[in-house]
Design a protein around this motif. Structure first.
Motif, PDB file in Angstrom:
ATOM      1  N   GLU A 414       0.827  -1.210   0.000  1.00  0.00           N
ATOM      2  CA  GLU A 414       0.000   0.000   0.000  1.00  0.00           C
ATOM      3  C   GLU A 414       0.865   1.266   0.000  1.00  0.00           C
ATOM      4  OE1 GLU A 414      -3.108  -0.063  -0.549  1.00  0.00           O
ATOM      5  OE2 GLU A 414      -3.318  -2.246  -0.354  1.00  0.00           O
ATOM      6  N   LYS A 417       2.061   1.910  -3.387  1.00  0.00           N
ATOM      7  CA  LYS A 417       0.980   2.479  -4.198  1.00  0.00           C
ATOM      8  C   LYS A 417       0.843   3.979  -3.950  1.00  0.00           C
ATOM      9  CE  LYS A 417      -1.964  -1.663  -4.441  1.00  0.00           C
ATOM     10  NZ  LYS A 417      -3.261  -2.230  -3.975  1.00  0.00           N
ATOM     11  N   ASP A 434      -5.407   4.400  -0.326  1.00  0.00           N
ATOM     12  CA  ASP A 434      -4.246   3.538  -0.103  1.00  0.00           C
ATOM     13  C   ASP A 434      -3.608   3.798   1.256  1.00  0.00           C
ATOM     14  OD1 ASP A 434      -4.476   2.295  -2.594  1.00  0.00           O
ATOM     15  OD2 ASP A 434      -3.345   3.883  -3.589  1.00  0.00           O
ATOM     16  N   GLU A 437      -5.566   1.945   3.834  1.00  0.00           N
ATOM     17  CA  GLU A 437      -5.258   0.514   3.817  1.00  0.00           C
ATOM     18  C   GLU A 437      -3.941   0.229   4.533  1.00  0.00           C
ATOM     19  OE1 GLU A 437      -6.760  -2.444   2.633  1.00  0.00           O
ATOM     20  OE2 GLU A 437      -8.448  -1.082   2.862  1.00  0.00           O
TER      21      GLU A 437
END
Length: 466
Positions: A414, A417, A434, A437
């Motif tokens: 994550e 990302k 993200d 997460e």
């Protein structure tokens, strides 16, 4: 999940012993203890200070069960954060059961596995990674695993994760604030600082993830397969390493028909030695099964010791080189150590010739005499060299828990990302998803995010009474 009842369990191993400890925790723990305890100085247990010891007797309807010491720990200053008493009684299994049954009749219930530590977690005395470290500490059987468990129980790992999570959370708040003012096109989060933070988090996560390879072998022990032809001294070597007659030694080839495993601690690291059946062509059905198991054990091992006799090498050295090459090529990622047994039976000139022939394999060679126990220390040091103990010596955080490892991998994914989104100028709302997460996976490690199923799975592996 809240608990309003009082629980009881034996905190020491079951069975007879000199002393046993029975632990009671819950809101009524002290009152229940007072109802069955008579102090030799007529003290009222309910009126005593926390962290004090009291001598007296456990009484059941006028019958004295035992003379005991009771420790009082008043919440929140106790292991569980609740009122807790610990009854130190004599170690008779009869006495243990009589006292526990009496406490059950007085209103306690039997504790579930790990329930005392679960309550400590729920009451904020430990975070989840620290609670799991308690179980690791109990099961530690060597210096290295003990050191890692102690460091994690003291919060070394969770503190590192908590700092990263807090910094990320601060930036997440600024990103969320930007979304509230999206129409005004303002930036509250400094993108340069944010990029630096993501780089730092990525670096730490990768280091922790890489440490799992070391932590896993330290926690579970390093499997070492001892292989070679029958009757070359594998069992004798195992006995020399363990310094005891663990394996059967015989002049009859194929004596070891099954694998024999035992453990040895070298430099604080646990090694699991596997003495296998010899590798050779055979028509013996039972021995063939043993040889098949040898290859299975090599698959499971992290280090392979290929053992042969120095005298036999003089006769068929090229065959040994071919066999060792087969093992080396079949398992290219496993360290293979050539161990030359009965080296005391050949001359120095023969030894030098032997070493020259084996140099083409480019593998570590060790000359030993398993029977005379020479070269054993060098072999132990060689095995220890395959373990990266640098992080251990430097007291760095080492991950040993598979659940933590999985959460770290997902958190890293994550973060990468988010980093990609930042470098690609993606919108804040996409990055915010993200970031959430990543925060979620951080929270799973320390228990800031949890559920009953997760807690049940973790604490089910604890012993009763802890």
């Amino acid at each position: 999940m809240m608990y309003t009842d009082s629980i009881v369990a034996l905190a020491t191993p079951s069975g007879a012993g000199a002393i046993s400890i029975i632990r009671v925790s819950g809101p009524d723990a002290i009152e229940i203890g007072a109802s069955v305890f008579k102090s030799i100085k007529n003290k009222d247990l309910k009126q005593q200070k926390t962290h004090t010891l009291h001598l007296g007797h456990i009484i059941d309807e006028g019958k004295t069960l035992d003379e005991v010491l009771i420790s009082i720990f008043k919440g929140p200053n106790s292991y569980t954060g609740e009122n807790t008493i610990e009854i130190s009684c004599h170690g008779s299994t009869y006495i243990q059961q009589q006292i526990i049954q009496l406490l059950l009749r007085k209103g306690c219930r039997m504790a579930d596995a790990g329930e005392f530590t679960l309550r400590a977690f729920l009451n904020g005395k430990l975070d989840l990674s620290q609670a799991e470290a308690v179980a690791d500490l109990i099961s530690s059987d060597n210096e290295a695993s003990h050191q890692i468990a102690m460091q994690q129980m003291r919060g070394g790992f969770s503190n590192e994760i908590a700092r990263l999570r807090e910094e990320l959370l601060n930036f997440a708040s600024l990103i969320e604030l930007e979304l509230d003012f999206a129409e005004e096109d303002v930036e509250f989060a400094d993108r340069t600082q944010f990029h630096e933070l993501l780089n730092r988090i990525e670096f730490v996560l990768k280091r922790l993830i890489d440490s799992f390879a070391v932590g896993n072998v330290i926690k579970n022990g390093i499997p070492v397969a001892i292989v070679g032809e029958p009757n070359v001294g594998k069992s004798t070597l195992l006995n020399a390493l363990l310094n005891e007659e663990r394996a059967i030694v015989s002049d009859i080839a194929g004596t070891t028909r099954d694998t024999i495993e035992d453990e040895l601690v070298i430099g604080g690291i646990g090694f699991r030695f596997i003495d296998t059946a010899g590798i050779r062509e055979t028509k013996d059905v039972v021995e063939s099964i043993g040889i098949q198991k040898t290859f299975e054990k090599i698959e499971q091992a992290q280090v392979v010791l290929y053992l042969f006799e120095s005298l036999k090498f003089k006769v068929s050295g090229s065959e040994y080189v071919t066999e060792i090459e087969k093992v080396k090529n079949k398992y290219p990622l496993k360290p293979v150590v050539i161990v030359i047994n009965k080296s005391d039976l050949i001359s120095s000139e023969e030894t030098e010739s032997l070493i020259v022939q084996l140099e083409t394999l480019n593998l570590k060679q060790i000359l030993i005499s398993a029977k005379q126990k020479t070269g054993i220390d060098e072999l132990k040091n060689t095995l220890l060299s395959f373990v990266n103990t640098g992080a251990l010596r430097n007291n760095e955080t080492i991950v040993t828990n598979t659940r933590h490892y999985d959460s770290l991998l997902k958190a890293l994914d994550e973060i990468q990302k988010v980093k990609f989104g930042l470098e690609s100028n993606l919108s804040s709302d996409l990055m915010a998803l993200d970031i959430k997460e990543a925060l979620y996976h951080f929270g799973l490690i320390t228990g800031q995010v949890t559920n009953d199923e997760l807690l049940g799975n973790i604490f089910a592996n604890f012993c009763i009474g802890k």
